[in-house]
Design a protein around this motif. Structure first.
Motif, PDB file in Angstrom:
ATOM      1  N   ALA A  98      -4.195   6.993   0.722  1.00  0.00           N
ATOM      2  CA  ALA A  98      -5.254   7.981   0.847  1.00  0.00           C
ATOM      3  C   ALA A  98      -6.384   7.651  -0.130  1.00  0.00           C
ATOM      4  CB  ALA A  98      -4.713   9.377   0.567  1.00  0.00           C
ATOM      5  N   SER A  99      -7.609   7.735   0.382  1.00  0.00           N
ATOM      6  CA  SER A  99      -8.786   7.447  -0.432  1.00  0.00           C
ATOM      7  C   SER A  99      -9.734   8.639  -0.419  1.00  0.00           C
ATOM      8  CB  SER A  99      -9.510   6.220   0.112  1.00  0.00           C
ATOM      9  OG  SER A  99     -10.743   6.042  -0.560  1.00  0.00           O
ATOM     10  N   ALA A 100     -10.259   8.949  -1.619  1.00  0.00           N
ATOM     11  CA  ALA A 100     -11.258  10.008  -1.725  1.00  0.00           C
ATOM     12  C   ALA A 100     -12.676   9.462  -1.661  1.00  0.00           C
ATOM     13  CB  ALA A 100     -11.061  10.790  -3.026  1.00  0.00           C
ATOM     14  N   ALA A 101     -12.793   8.161  -1.484  1.00  0.00           N
ATOM     15  CA  ALA A 101     -14.101   7.522  -1.477  1.00  0.00           C
ATOM     16  C   ALA A 101     -14.891   7.898  -0.222  1.00  0.00           C
ATOM     17  CB  ALA A 101     -13.957   6.006  -1.565  1.00  0.00           C
ATOM     18  N   ILE A 102     -16.211   7.831  -0.372  1.00  0.00           N
ATOM     19  CA  ILE A 102     -17.106   8.040   0.772  1.00  0.00           C
ATOM     20  C   ILE A 102     -17.161   6.741   1.564  1.00  0.00           C
ATOM     21  CG2 ILE A 102     -19.452   8.620   1.486  1.00  0.00           C
ATOM     22  CD1 ILE A 102     -17.912  10.900   0.191  1.00  0.00           C
ATOM     23  N   GLY A 103     -17.244   6.853   2.885  1.00  0.00           N
ATOM     24  CA  GLY A 103     -17.339   5.665   3.712  1.00  0.00           C
ATOM     25  C   GLY A 103     -15.993   5.267   4.278  1.00  0.00           C
ATOM     26  N   ALA A 104     -15.834   3.988   4.531  1.00  0.00           N
ATOM     27  CA  ALA A 104     -14.620   3.461   5.152  1.00  0.00           C
ATOM     28  C   ALA A 104     -14.091   2.310   4.307  1.00  0.00           C
ATOM     29  CB  ALA A 104     -14.916   2.996   6.569  1.00  0.00           C
ATOM     30  N   PRO A 105     -13.468   2.624   3.179  1.00  0.00           N
ATOM     31  CA  PRO A 105     -13.072   1.571   2.249  1.00  0.00           C
ATOM     32  C   PRO A 105     -11.922   0.721   2.753  1.00  0.00           C
ATOM     33  CG  PRO A 105     -12.227   3.673   1.511  1.00  0.00           C
ATOM     34  CD  PRO A 105     -13.114   3.961   2.683  1.00  0.00           C
ATOM     35  N   ALA A 106     -12.001  -0.566   2.466  1.00  0.00           N
ATOM     36  CA  ALA A 106     -10.922  -1.487   2.805  1.00  0.00           C
ATOM     37  C   ALA A 106     -10.279  -2.084   1.561  1.00  0.00           C
ATOM     38  CB  ALA A 106     -11.442  -2.612   3.696  1.00  0.00           C
ATOM     39  N   ARG A 107     -10.868  -1.858   0.411  1.00  0.00           N
ATOM     40  CA  ARG A 107     -10.331  -2.432  -0.818  1.00  0.00           C
ATOM     41  C   ARG A 107      -9.309  -1.496  -1.449  1.00  0.00           C
ATOM     42  NH1 ARG A 107     -15.323  -4.948  -4.099  1.00  0.00           N
ATOM     43  NH2 ARG A 107     -13.631  -5.260  -5.579  1.00  0.00           N
ATOM     44  N   LEU A 108      -8.254  -2.084  -1.988  1.00  0.00           N
ATOM     45  CA  LEU A 108      -7.126  -1.322  -2.523  1.00  0.00           C
ATOM     46  C   LEU A 108      -7.551  -0.357  -3.621  1.00  0.00           C
ATOM     47  CD1 LEU A 108      -5.764  -3.931  -1.252  1.00  0.00           C
ATOM     48  CD2 LEU A 108      -3.941  -3.544  -2.918  1.00  0.00           C
ATOM     49  N   GLU A 109      -8.511  -0.766  -4.438  1.00  0.00           N
ATOM     50  CA  GLU A 109      -8.839   0.040  -5.611  1.00  0.00           C
ATOM     51  C   GLU A 109      -9.479   1.374  -5.262  1.00  0.00           C
ATOM     52  OE1 GLU A 109      -9.782  -3.098  -5.018  1.00  0.00           O
ATOM     53  OE2 GLU A 109     -11.809  -3.509  -5.717  1.00  0.00           O
ATOM     54  N   TYR A 110      -9.879   1.547  -4.006  1.00  0.00           N
ATOM     55  CA  TYR A 110     -10.466   2.818  -3.597  1.00  0.00           C
ATOM     56  C   TYR A 110      -9.414   3.852  -3.177  1.00  0.00           C
ATOM     57  CZ  TYR A 110     -15.084   0.695  -3.634  1.00  0.00           C
ATOM     58  OH  TYR A 110     -16.250   0.091  -4.024  1.00  0.00           O
ATOM     59  N   TYR A 111      -8.156   3.428  -3.150  1.00  0.00           N
ATOM     60  CA  TYR A 111      -7.079   4.314  -2.685  1.00  0.00           C
ATOM     61  C   TYR A 111      -6.289   4.836  -3.876  1.00  0.00           C
ATOM     62  CZ  TYR A 111      -8.204   2.960   2.023  1.00  0.00           C
ATOM     63  OH  TYR A 111      -8.868   2.784   3.219  1.00  0.00           O
ATOM     64  N   VAL A 112      -6.077   6.147  -3.881  1.00  0.00           N
ATOM     65  CA  VAL A 112      -5.469   6.777  -5.050  1.00  0.00           C
ATOM     66  C   VAL A 112      -4.016   7.173  -4.844  1.00  0.00           C
ATOM     67  CG1 VAL A 112      -7.648   7.579  -5.995  1.00  0.00           C
ATOM     68  CG2 VAL A 112      -6.454   9.004  -4.325  1.00  0.00           C
ATOM     69  N   TYR A 113      -3.610   7.382  -3.605  1.00  0.00           N
ATOM     70  CA  TYR A 113      -2.230   7.754  -3.331  1.00  0.00           C
ATOM     71  C   TYR A 113      -1.635   6.754  -2.338  1.00  0.00           C
ATOM     72  CZ  TYR A 113      -3.688  12.180  -5.377  1.00  0.00           C
ATOM     73  OH  TYR A 113      -4.181  13.133  -6.226  1.00  0.00           O
ATOM     74  N   TRP A 114      -0.392   6.372  -2.613  1.00  0.00           N
ATOM     75  CA  TRP A 114       0.297   5.371  -1.800  1.00  0.00           C
ATOM     76  C   TRP A 114       1.690   5.866  -1.441  1.00  0.00           C
ATOM     77  CZ3 TRP A 114      -1.796   0.640  -0.300  1.00  0.00           C
ATOM     78  CH2 TRP A 114      -3.025   0.322  -0.873  1.00  0.00           C
ATOM     79  N   GLY A 115       2.143   5.482  -0.248  1.00  0.00           N
ATOM     80  CA  GLY A 115       3.522   5.701   0.106  1.00  0.00           C
ATOM     81  C   GLY A 115       4.393   4.574  -0.425  1.00  0.00           C
ATOM     82  N   GLN A 116       5.684   4.674  -0.161  1.00  0.00           N
ATOM     83  CA  GLN A 116       6.636   3.686  -0.680  1.00  0.00           C
ATOM     84  C   GLN A 116       6.761   2.477   0.241  1.00  0.00           C
ATOM     85  OE1 GLN A 116       7.501   6.227   1.170  1.00  0.00           O
ATOM     86  NE2 GLN A 116       8.925   5.327   2.636  1.00  0.00           N
ATOM     87  N   GLY A 117       6.221   2.583   1.450  1.00  0.00           N
ATOM     88  CA  GLY A 117       6.241   1.458   2.378  1.00  0.00           C
ATOM     89  C   GLY A 117       7.395   1.507   3.361  1.00  0.00           C
ATOM     90  N   THR A 118       7.194   0.848   4.489  1.00  0.00           N
ATOM     91  CA  THR A 118       8.239   0.722   5.499  1.00  0.00           C
ATOM     92  C   THR A 118       8.232  -0.708   6.026  1.00  0.00           C
ATOM     93  OG1 THR A 118       9.154   1.682   7.547  1.00  0.00           O
ATOM     94  CG2 THR A 118       6.753   1.525   7.411  1.00  0.00           C
ATOM     95  N   GLN A 119       9.409  -1.297   6.141  1.00  0.00           N
ATOM     96  CA  GLN A 119       9.526  -2.703   6.512  1.00  0.00           C
ATOM     97  C   GLN A 119       9.384  -2.891   8.021  1.00  0.00           C
ATOM     98  OE1 GLN A 119      10.181  -5.620   4.489  1.00  0.00           O
ATOM     99  NE2 GLN A 119       9.681  -6.634   6.441  1.00  0.00           N
ATOM    100  N   VAL A 120       8.566  -3.850   8.392  1.00  0.00           N
ATOM    101  CA  VAL A 120       8.431  -4.262   9.792  1.00  0.00           C
ATOM    102  C   VAL A 120       8.794  -5.739   9.872  1.00  0.00           C
ATOM    103  CG1 VAL A 120       6.815  -4.684  11.683  1.00  0.00           C
ATOM    104  CG2 VAL A 120       6.682  -2.551  10.365  1.00  0.00           C
ATOM    105  N   THR A 121       9.741  -6.061  10.730  1.00  0.00           N
ATOM    106  CA  THR A 121      10.173  -7.440  10.906  1.00  0.00           C
ATOM    107  C   THR A 121      10.060  -7.807  12.379  1.00  0.00           C
ATOM    108  OG1 THR A 121      11.738  -7.236   9.063  1.00  0.00           O
ATOM    109  CG2 THR A 121      12.035  -9.092  10.571  1.00  0.00           C
ATOM    110  N   VAL A 122       9.308  -8.867  12.648  1.00  0.00           N
ATOM    111  CA  VAL A 122       9.103  -9.327  14.016  1.00  0.00           C
ATOM    112  C   VAL A 122       9.722 -10.711  14.157  1.00  0.00           C
ATOM    113  CG1 VAL A 122       7.426  -9.742  15.846  1.00  0.00           C
ATOM    114  CG2 VAL A 122       6.946  -8.028  14.079  1.00  0.00           C
ATOM    115  N   SER A 123      10.659 -10.840  15.072  1.00  0.00           N
ATOM    116  CA  SER A 123      11.329 -12.115  15.274  1.00  0.00           C
ATOM    117  C   SER A 123      10.779 -12.821  16.514  1.00  0.00           C
ATOM    118  CB  SER A 123      12.833 -11.896  15.427  1.00  0.00           C
ATOM    119  OG  SER A 123      13.098 -11.024  16.513  1.00  0.00           O
ATOM    120  N   SER A 124      10.830 -14.134  16.472  1.00  0.00           N
ATOM    121  CA  SER A 124      10.284 -14.932  17.584  1.00  0.00           C
ATOM    122  C   SER A 124      11.324 -15.156  18.653  1.00  0.00           C
ATOM    123  CB  SER A 124       9.781 -16.269  17.054  1.00  0.00           C
ATOM    124  OG  SER A 124      10.814 -16.959  16.401  1.00  0.00           O
TER     125      SER A 124
END
Length: 124
Positions: A98-124
């Motif tokens: 989640a980012s409180a910045a104005i606009g549409a930020p793509a850089r990590l430093e603009y985001y203040v809250y993060w989740g713990q992540g979820t693993q995605v694995t794609v096999s060929s």
């Protein structure tokens, strides 16, 4: 304070689809620009997609346009990432943020809250 919890990750074969969810278990996402990022082993965390607070404006990493779709349901305090036509190179841990910045930020430093992540694995 916003606490984010991702879900929906898993293992899938190339060409398959997954839908990730990110819910705010505390606080509200309504006042934040929401983004999805991913980090593959040995790689830096990279921007995947973002969505504006209210007007639904979206932004995507150029390499992912047409395969991934971000959406949000503010009433349910949830952000989604629909991933189609998955490739092995999409294998990574996916994070919402989640980012409180104005606009549409793509850089990590603009985001203040993060989740713990979820693993995605794609096999060929």
């Amino acid at each position: 304070q916003v606490q984010l919890v991702e879900s929906g990750g898993g293992s899938v074969q190339a060409g398959g689809s997954l839908r990730l969810s990110c819910v705010a278990s505390a606080g509200t996402i309504n006042n934040y620009y929401m983004g999805w990022f991913r980090q593959a082993p040995g790689e830096e965390r990279e921007f995947v997609a973002g969505i504006h607070r209210s007007d639904g404006y979206t932004r995507y990493a150029d390499s992912l346009k047409g395969r991934f779709t971000i959406s949000r349901d503010n009433a349910k305090n949830t952000v989604f990432l629909q991933m189609d036509s998955l490739k092995p190179e999409d294998t990574a841990i996916y994070y919402c943020a989640a980012s409180a910045a104005i606009g549409a930020p793509a850089r990590l430093e603009y985001y203040v809250y993060w989740g713990q992540g979820t693993q995605v694995t794609v096999s060929s």
